[in-house]
Design a protein around this motif. Structure first.
Motif, mmCIF file in Angstrom:
data_model
loop_
_atom_site.group_PDB
_atom_site.id
_atom_site.type_symbol
_atom_site.label_atom_id
_atom_site.label_comp_id
_atom_site.label_asym_id
_atom_site.label_seq_id
_atom_site.Cartn_x
_atom_site.Cartn_y
_atom_site.Cartn_z
ATOM 1 N N MET A 148 5.626 17.271 65.026
ATOM 2 C CA MET A 148 6.243 18.373 64.444
ATOM 3 C C MET A 148 7.355 19.023 65.312
ATOM 4 O O MET A 148 8.172 19.628 63.948
ATOM 5 C CB MET A 148 5.452 18.961 64.966
ATOM 6 N N MET A 149 8.055 18.669 66.327
ATOM 7 C CA MET A 149 9.406 19.619 66.428
ATOM 8 C C MET A 149 10.777 18.108 65.230
ATOM 9 O O MET A 149 11.532 18.700 65.679
ATOM 10 C CB MET A 149 9.671 18.865 68.169
ATOM 11 N N ARG A 154 14.546 19.985 61.908
ATOM 12 C CA ARG A 154 14.976 18.652 59.866
ATOM 13 C C ARG A 154 15.586 20.267 59.747
ATOM 14 O O ARG A 154 16.389 20.643 59.204
ATOM 15 C CB ARG A 154 14.342 18.311 59.779
ATOM 16 N N SER A 155 14.928 21.427 59.679
ATOM 17 C CA SER A 155 14.812 22.511 58.613
ATOM 18 C C SER A 155 15.439 24.016 59.849
ATOM 19 O O SER A 155 15.725 24.776 59.487
ATOM 20 C CB SER A 155 13.964 23.375 59.348
ATOM 21 N N GLY A 156 16.062 23.177 60.900
ATOM 22 C CA GLY A 156 16.689 23.840 61.382
ATOM 23 C C GLY A 156 16.339 25.144 63.015
ATOM 24 O O GLY A 156 16.424 26.704 62.888
ATOM 25 N N ASN A 157 14.678 25.210 63.010
ATOM 26 C CA ASN A 157 13.775 25.881 63.734
ATOM 27 C C ASN A 157 14.621 25.560 65.188
ATOM 28 O O ASN A 157 13.034 24.954 65.914
ATOM 29 C CB ASN A 157 12.625 26.126 63.344
ATOM 30 N N ALA A 158 15.538 25.990 66.047
ATOM 31 C CA ALA A 158 15.875 25.420 67.038
ATOM 32 C C ALA A 158 14.869 26.389 68.331
ATOM 33 O O ALA A 158 13.928 25.495 69.032
ATOM 34 C CB ALA A 158 17.056 25.541 67.723
ATOM 35 N N GLY A 159 14.589 27.374 68.342
ATOM 36 C CA GLY A 159 13.755 28.371 68.801
ATOM 37 C C GLY A 159 12.169 27.798 68.297
ATOM 38 O O GLY A 159 11.095 27.565 70.248
ATOM 39 N N VAL A 161 11.129 24.568 68.161
ATOM 40 C CA VAL A 161 11.674 23.166 68.925
ATOM 41 C C VAL A 161 11.337 23.523 70.333
ATOM 42 O O VAL A 161 10.700 22.395 71.315
ATOM 43 C CB VAL A 161 12.233 22.781 68.568
ATOM 44 N N TYR A 162 11.847 24.511 70.789
ATOM 45 C CA TYR A 162 12.254 24.492 72.339
ATOM 46 C C TYR A 162 10.328 25.120 72.899
ATOM 47 O O TYR A 162 10.493 24.870 73.623
ATOM 48 C CB TYR A 162 12.496 25.981 72.400
ATOM 49 N N ALA A 163 9.513 26.279 71.990
ATOM 50 C CA ALA A 163 8.524 26.683 72.298
ATOM 51 C C ALA A 163 7.207 25.367 72.417
ATOM 52 O O ALA A 163 6.701 25.199 73.156
ATOM 53 C CB ALA A 163 8.275 27.451 71.006
ATOM 54 N N LYS A 185 18.576 17.983 68.443
ATOM 55 C CA LYS A 185 18.809 17.469 66.951
ATOM 56 C C LYS A 185 18.250 19.230 66.464
ATOM 57 O O LYS A 185 19.388 19.126 65.330
ATOM 58 C CB LYS A 185 17.749 16.645 66.395
ATOM 59 N N ALA A 186 17.830 19.994 66.921
ATOM 60 C CA ALA A 186 17.068 20.618 66.525
ATOM 61 C C ALA A 186 18.643 21.859 67.229
ATOM 62 O O ALA A 186 19.260 22.825 66.736
ATOM 63 C CB ALA A 186 15.965 21.190 67.425
#
Length: 615
Positions: A148-149, A154-159, A161-163, A185-186
């Motif tokens: 999932m991360m 890949r879609s640039g949702n770094a926040g 990913v951190y969550a 990567k994020a």
């Protein structure tokens, strides 16, 4: 083959092993194919049976279980077939695939496949696993969170990913190298380079040793951000930490250096790595050699490109199509057509590489540069249907280049045959085709300055009129640049050529009137009789043309005048009319001779200087 010869069906373990072997070889479509033939179930996940009798494998429905179905899910995921993956997952969950109730590995494979197509759908499946409230849905594991991360990264949702990174730790799951790589990567997608390098330091504190894949991810993004020093520092850090750089490490860094105009630095890096016993094997890769050749080409060293190709073959590395295309284009760019043809005719054949349209186009160009027109015509004729490697667009471009090259070499006979074949194959000349003709004749672009003032050389006008006739025979309009160039050339040469120039203008007016008649805006004039071709009009004796009382019947001439051609057409016609007016004022009454004297070539057959489009 042995199973087929023995008429023995595969069991589930054998099928899983076969699918795993295909997956390791990157042959994911074959993995799906063997699943269908071995189980008798359609590999698209519909749950329908298919008739596989008489094939190379005896169907066995019992070979379908959760492990083989999960392997099919992974194949669909790696092929990017999200729709088939979702159908397969539903078939497993609904029982259409018997004995294949999905476990956590199947859920993870489905999550990976769906995440490549739709992140919201993947998140919905992930939340169903995290909630733990649906019967039969397993709890997520580390792989679930990593998958999932990666989809979110890949879609640039770094926040987000951190969550998830902190959420998995709250569930008692320990992040691994893959988790940290997804996090890096994020952050890099988000543009947070400092945060990504901090993650690398946090891994050491957490006791997780970074691997080469994570370093490569960082190096690739650092090169993308043009931070060459930081990228090179990471390579030194890898060596100190005992992580050996692989081919992708050098390919990323060298590509970045070439893109930044530091081709010599990229070559230095390649040579130093190829001499080091530890990293030598990492450079013996087609991608790395190709980037090294790209760097040598950027420095203009054609000999070094050839040396690198020989080293590559000598090291047992098979050149790829991209490698050989680069070598051919480098030799062509530096004017070494014979070397480019050697690559096409010899090296490519020895390497067993099938040329694509780009390579065939380069070969045709090289043959033209080398003056081997017969070979170029033969090769292009074999491709003219646009279905044998070269697309229709590339075929048109190749015909344009052949026309231009033949005309520049004075081979108007070849240019006529080429134009006839081009039109006969059903192609319609574009603006670039017409500009290529004018460039080859020296009437457009840089070669326009090389035009001779010889008033006896009518070869260019003859070919321009041949183009007009060829287009008229197929009811095609003539480009404004061709028309204006013919008018100017006729006026420059004088005599019967000037008469033809005025006839061209009359024929254009005749076409405009015909259109007005068709629109009901004018009355139809009586037919002048069977018109002559423009080539025939040019060969008539002087004094039988424009200013006689009975001018010859003219063909209708349609001229397509765009914004870029309007000024050229206007200047050409105005110049001829201005000269005609001056002649009439010098004469009393009708002239006893209709031949017009030569006029000076003071009219440009081209619009104002513009950048030539590539052929």
């Amino acid at each position: 083959a042995a199973l087929a010869a023995a008429a023995a069906p595969m069991d589930a373990a054998t099928l899983a092993c076969a699918m795993s072997c295909y997956a390791r070889a990157g042959r994911h479509a074959d993995a799906a194919g063997i699943f269908e033939r071995a189980t008798g179930y359609n590999a698209n996940g519909s749950g329908r049976r298919v008739d596989c009798t008489g094939g190379d494998v005896v169907p066995n429905p019992k070979a379908l279980n959760v492990y083989t179905a999960t392997s099919l899910l992974r194949a669909h995921a790696l092929l990017g077939q999200a729709r088939d993956a979702k159908r397969t997952f539903r078939a497993m969950a609904s029982g259409k695939f018997p004995n294949a109730t999905p476990d956590v590995a199947a859920f993870n494979a489905a999550l990976a496949a769906i995440g490549t197509g739709s992140v919201p759908e993947a998140r919905k499946l992930f939340e169903g696993m995290v909630g733990g409230k649906v019967r039969g849905v397993p709890a997520p594991d580390v792989v679930t969170y990593n998958t999932m991360m990666y989809a979110l990264a890949r879609s640039g949702n770094a926040g987000d990913v951190y969550a998830l990174f902190y959420e998995m730790q709250g569930r008692g799951l320990t992040p691994d190298k893959v988790t940290y790589t997804a996090l890096v990567k994020a952050l890099m997608e988000w543009g947070n380079v400092e945060g990504a390098t901090d993650v690398l330091r946090d891994m050491g504190a957490a006791g997780v040793k970074p691997d080469v894949r994570l370093y490569n991810t960082l190096i690739r993004y650092l090169c993308k951000e043009r931070k060459w020093y930081d990228a090179q520092s990471l390579i030194r850090e890898m060596e100190i930490g005992g992580v050996v750089p692989n081919s992708f490490t050098y390919a990323h860094l060298m590509s970045g250096l070439v893109s930044a105009g530091k081709a010599r630095a990229a070559l230095t890096l390649f040579e130093s790595a190829s001499l080091d016993p530890v990293t030598m094997r990492s450079t013996e890769n087609a991608v790395v050699y190709t980037v090294a050749m790209q760097a040598a080409a950027a420095t203009g060293e054609a000999d070094r490109v050839s040396v690198l190709l020989d080293r590559m073959v000598g090291a047992g590395v098979a050149p790829t199509l991209k490698t050989l295309t680069l070598v051919m284009q480098t030799h062509l760019k530096l004017g070494n057509a014979e070397a480019a043809l050697h690559v096409y005719n010899v090296v490519m054949l020895e390497a067993g590489v099938q040329p694509d349209g780009l390579v065939v186009s380069a070969a045709i160009r090289a043959m033209c540069v080398a003056g081997r027109y017969a070979e170029a015509v033969t090769l292009l004729s074999s491709q003219k249907d646009g279905r044998k490697g070269m697309s229709g667009k590339k075929v048109m471009s190749a015909y344009t280049y052949l026309l231009q090259s033949a005309l520049a070499a004075g081979r108007q006979d070849l240019a006529r045959d080429t134009l006839d074949e081009f039109l006969g194959a059903g192609y319609i000349p574009s603006k670039l085709t017409f500009r290529g003709i004018l460039t080859g004749l020296g009437l457009f672009g840089e070669r326009r300055r090389e035009r001779t003032s010889d008033k006896t050389d009518a070869s260019r006008l003859e070919y321009l009129l041949y183009v007009v006739d060829a287009a008229s025979r197929r009811n095609l309009p003539v480009n404004g640049l061709i028309y204006s160039a013919a008018v100017v050339e006729g006026a420059r040469l004088g005599g019967v050529h000037a008469e033809v120039a005025v006839d061209l203008m009359r024929a254009r007016r005749k076409h405009d009137r015909a259109e007005a008649v068709a629109a009901g805006m004018a009355t139809e004039e009586p037919d002048d009789g069977e018109p002559m071709s423009w080539t025939d009009l040019l060969s008539r004796p002087p004094g039988t043309g424009t200013v006689t009382l009975q001018p010859p019947p003219l063909p209708v001439l349609g001229v397509r005048v765009g914004k870029m051609e309007a000024r050229s057409v206007y200047l050409a016609e105005r110049g001829v009319l201005h000269r005609m007016g001056r002649l009439r004022r010098r004469r009393d009454g009708l002239s006893t001779s209709s031949s017009l004297p030569p006029i000076e070539d003071n009219i440009s057959a081209s619009p104002p200087p513009i950048e030539d489009e590539p052929l």
